[in-house]
Design an enzyme around this catalytic site. Structure first.
Site, short mmCIF file in Angstrom:
data_model
loop_
_atom_site.label_atom_id
_atom_site.label_comp_id
_atom_site.label_asym_id
_atom_site.label_seq_id
_atom_site.Cartn_x
_atom_site.Cartn_y
_atom_site.Cartn_z
CB CYS A 132 50.56 34.69 37.76
SG CYS A 132 50.02 36.31 36.91
CD GLU A 133 44.31 37.45 40.63
OE1 GLU A 133 43.73 38.66 40.43
OE2 GLU A 133 44.18 37.00 41.81
CG HIS A 134 47.14 38.97 36.01
ND1 HIS A 134 48.01 39.71 36.63
CD2 HIS A 134 45.92 39.14 36.43
CE1 HIS A 134 47.47 40.61 37.38
NE2 HIS A 134 45.99 40.30 37.42
CG HIS A 135 49.73 35.59 31.97
ND1 HIS A 135 49.96 36.78 33.03
CD2 HIS A 135 49.09 36.05 30.78
CE1 HIS A 135 49.99 37.65 32.14
NE2 HIS A 135 49.40 37.51 30.86
CD GLN A 173 56.32 39.83 44.43
OE1 GLN A 173 56.57 39.07 43.32
NE2 GLN A 173 57.19 40.15 45.18
CG HIS A 201 56.17 37.24 38.81
ND1 HIS A 201 54.79 37.44 39.25
CD2 HIS A 201 56.89 37.97 39.91
CE1 HIS A 201 54.74 38.04 40.54
NE2 HIS A 201 55.76 38.30 40.93
CB CYS A 203 53.74 35.98 33.61
SG CYS A 203 53.79 37.07 35.03
#
Length: 242
Positions: A132-135, A173, A201, A203
């Site tokens: 995941c590019e956010h976390h 995703q 996920h 996250c």
């Protein structure tokens, strides 16, 4: 092309995996002066096949960054258990993101074949792992791909390789699903493409709402898969079938 009234049933195929050219590209850079070099986190089968990979040059800088992170956390990166962790983590991150060093044309190569068929081809339940590019935590699941040929078919394992190209990057995703569909569309020039991704996920599991049983489903439909409800319904029913 006749979408309705096809005389042959669609082809439902399990992924025909080949040994990936990128598998095992965990970069061997052991600290031979360390008493712990035998526990480098890299097995004999993980030794890089191509020592000329330009991403090798990034590993020391990434390892130094991980070492600084450990310090900022209050850890001692010189203690036995963490002595080689920065290098292991750097090698692992390079593998997790090796899709940045690949293109669809490189992995598909010449595996596009002339075949006079207009019957749906579905490869379902392709294992997928991404970050995941956010976390920067993992999400993983299954990818199912279907397409309707117009005289050309692609080697089945190449569909799994296309998934690897885009999943082995920092992702969300929704974009991953769309990129896989677009890549198949451009590679085969079919009448339509459908992609469904189902993933868990971390996250949402390890942090935040901590919902361990949640799954995320996304889809991308192109061509007749988007425009013709019967074709789309046929594809989705095949994906859901056991």
């Amino acid at each position: 092309m006749n979408i309705e009234g096809r005389s042959m049933p669609p082809k439902i195929l399990a992924p025909d995996y080949e040994t990936s050219d990128s598998e095992g590209d965990i970069y061997e850079e052991r600290k031979l002066g360390s008493p712990y070099h035998k526990d480098s986190g890299v097995s004999d089968t993980d030794t890089a096949k191509d020592h000329g990979n330009p991403r090798d040059e990034m590993i020391p800088a990434v390892a130094a960054s991980y070492r600084n992170i450990l310090k900022q956390m209050g850890e001692d990166p010189n203690r036995e258990g963490l002595l080689e962790t920065p290098m292991r983590a750097a090698k692992a991150m390079m593998y997790f993101t090796h899709g940045y060093g690949q293109t669809v044309s490189q992995v598909v190569k010449n595996a596009i074949f002339t075949e006079q068929t207009d019957e749906m081809v579905v490869v379902k339940d392709i294992d997928m792992f991404s970050l995941c590019e956010h976390h920067l935590v993992p999400f993983m699941g299954k990818v199912s791909i279907g397409y309707l040929p117009t005289g050309k078919v692609v080697g089945l394992s190449k569909l799994a390789r296309i998934v690897e190209v885009y999943s082995r990057r920092l992702q969300v995703q929704e974009r991953l699903t769309r990129e896989i569909a677009q890549a198949v569309w451009e590679a085969v020039n079919p009448a339509g493409v459908g992609v469904v991704v189902e993933a868990c996920h971390m996250c949402m599991v390890m942090r935040g709402v901590q919902k361990i049983n949640s799954l995320t489903l996304t889809s991308s439909m192109l061509g007749v898969f988007r425009d013709d409800p019967k074709t789309r319904s046929e594809f989705l029913s095949l994906v859901r079938s056991s």
